[in-house]
Design an enzyme around this catalytic site. Sequence first.
Site, PDB file in Angstrom:
ATOM      1  N   HIS A 101      30.279  37.457  33.368  1.00 44.64           N
ATOM      2  CA  HIS A 101      30.381  37.086  34.870  1.00 44.64           C
ATOM      3  C   HIS A 101      31.316  39.053  34.763  1.00 44.64           C
ATOM      4  O   HIS A 101      30.897  39.730  35.742  1.00 44.64           O
ATOM      5  CB  HIS A 101      32.167  36.108  34.999  1.00 44.64           C
ATOM      6  CG  HIS A 101      31.170  35.436  35.830  1.00 44.64           C
ATOM      7  ND1 HIS A 101      30.543  35.141  36.775  1.00 44.64           N
ATOM      8  CD2 HIS A 101      31.533  34.190  35.392  1.00 44.64           C
ATOM      9  CE1 HIS A 101      29.851  34.621  37.144  1.00 44.64           C
ATOM     10  NE2 HIS A 101      31.000  33.216  36.535  1.00 44.64           N
ATOM     11  N   CYS A 140      29.388  26.434  36.696  1.00 41.74           N
ATOM     12  CA  CYS A 140      30.460  27.748  37.195  1.00 41.74           C
ATOM     13  C   CYS A 140      31.087  27.386  38.995  1.00 41.74           C
ATOM     14  O   CYS A 140      30.117  27.056  39.138  1.00 41.74           O
ATOM     15  CB  CYS A 140      29.214  29.145  36.975  1.00 41.74           C
ATOM     16  SG  CYS A 140      29.836  30.498  37.253  1.00 41.74           S
ATOM     17  N   HIS A 142      30.605  32.961  28.854  1.00 44.07           N
ATOM     18  CA  HIS A 142      30.295  32.656  30.398  1.00 44.07           C
ATOM     19  C   HIS A 142      31.144  33.506  31.301  1.00 44.07           C
ATOM     20  O   HIS A 142      30.612  34.616  32.202  1.00 44.07           O
ATOM     21  CB  HIS A 142      30.899  31.660  30.827  1.00 44.07           C
ATOM     22  CG  HIS A 142      30.635  31.158  32.247  1.00 44.07           C
ATOM     23  ND1 HIS A 142      29.372  30.555  32.399  1.00 44.07           N
ATOM     24  CD2 HIS A 142      31.098  31.990  33.463  1.00 44.07           C
ATOM     25  CE1 HIS A 142      29.353  30.408  33.916  1.00 44.07           C
ATOM     26  NE2 HIS A 142      30.386  31.280  34.488  1.00 44.07           N
ATOM     27  N   GLU A 143      32.654  33.928  30.723  1.00 49.98           N
ATOM     28  CA  GLU A 143      33.168  35.007  31.575  1.00 49.98           C
ATOM     29  C   GLU A 143      32.790  36.254  31.346  1.00 49.98           C
ATOM     30  O   GLU A 143      33.258  37.431  32.667  1.00 49.98           O
ATOM     31  CB  GLU A 143      35.000  34.756  31.609  1.00 49.98           C
ATOM     32  CG  GLU A 143      35.516  32.845  31.681  1.00 49.98           C
ATOM     33  CD  GLU A 143      34.997  32.059  33.196  1.00 49.98           C
ATOM     34  OE1 GLU A 143      34.958  33.109  33.768  1.00 49.98           O
ATOM     35  OE2 GLU A 143      34.765  30.997  32.963  1.00 49.98           O
TER      36      GLU A 143
HETATM   37 ZN    ZN Z   1      31.180  31.000  36.103  1.00 54.43          ZN
END
Ligand code: ZN
Length: 196
Positions: A137, A91, A133-134
Amino acid sequence: MKVVHYPHPALVHATRPVPRIDKDLRIQVGQMIETMYEAKGLGLAANQVALPYQLLVCNISGDPNQKDQEEVYINPVIVDRKGIQEDEEGCLSFPGLFQKVRRAKTVKVQAYNMQGEAVEITAHDLAARCWQHEIDHLNGIMFIAKMGPIARLASRGSLKAFEQEFRDAQKRGEIPPDADLEKMRQALEEGLNGHH
Ligand code: ZN
């Protein structure tokens, strides 16, 4: 534009839906794409550059010359997940930290593109990992929360070092205090609903 590092508070707040696509947003998206390539990342969520918007950019080739692989999505939501894959993940907000993370192998995502059109994308493997993953976030969830117990234990030293580095940068005045960062985030959120 700079990628914020853990434990910047922008990373733990769920972002707000983007109500319109205007000139300011186009400029910010261009800067995010540039920042992602400079940092050698495959994806970047808006709150990683302290913008509290449901917006992400990605290019799983990581290659600025492969423009056809570049993707920009607004207000993305995962509507379906299938299968399991476990692989090493990193990340940009945790530079140098790589650990195994379990993710769905395939995801279906609904979002808006920069033309304001509703789109539905099915992604597999690395692309699916990037989306998960995004989008995590954007919901204020970092990849450390998705690690298994072994990976989490192995990350403890790195996390302590990131925390120390962040607090030291605040003491030196290079990063504003948390209360100011919070005010900046709130001002940006309010700006989303106002007129430009
Ligand atoms: Zn990340």
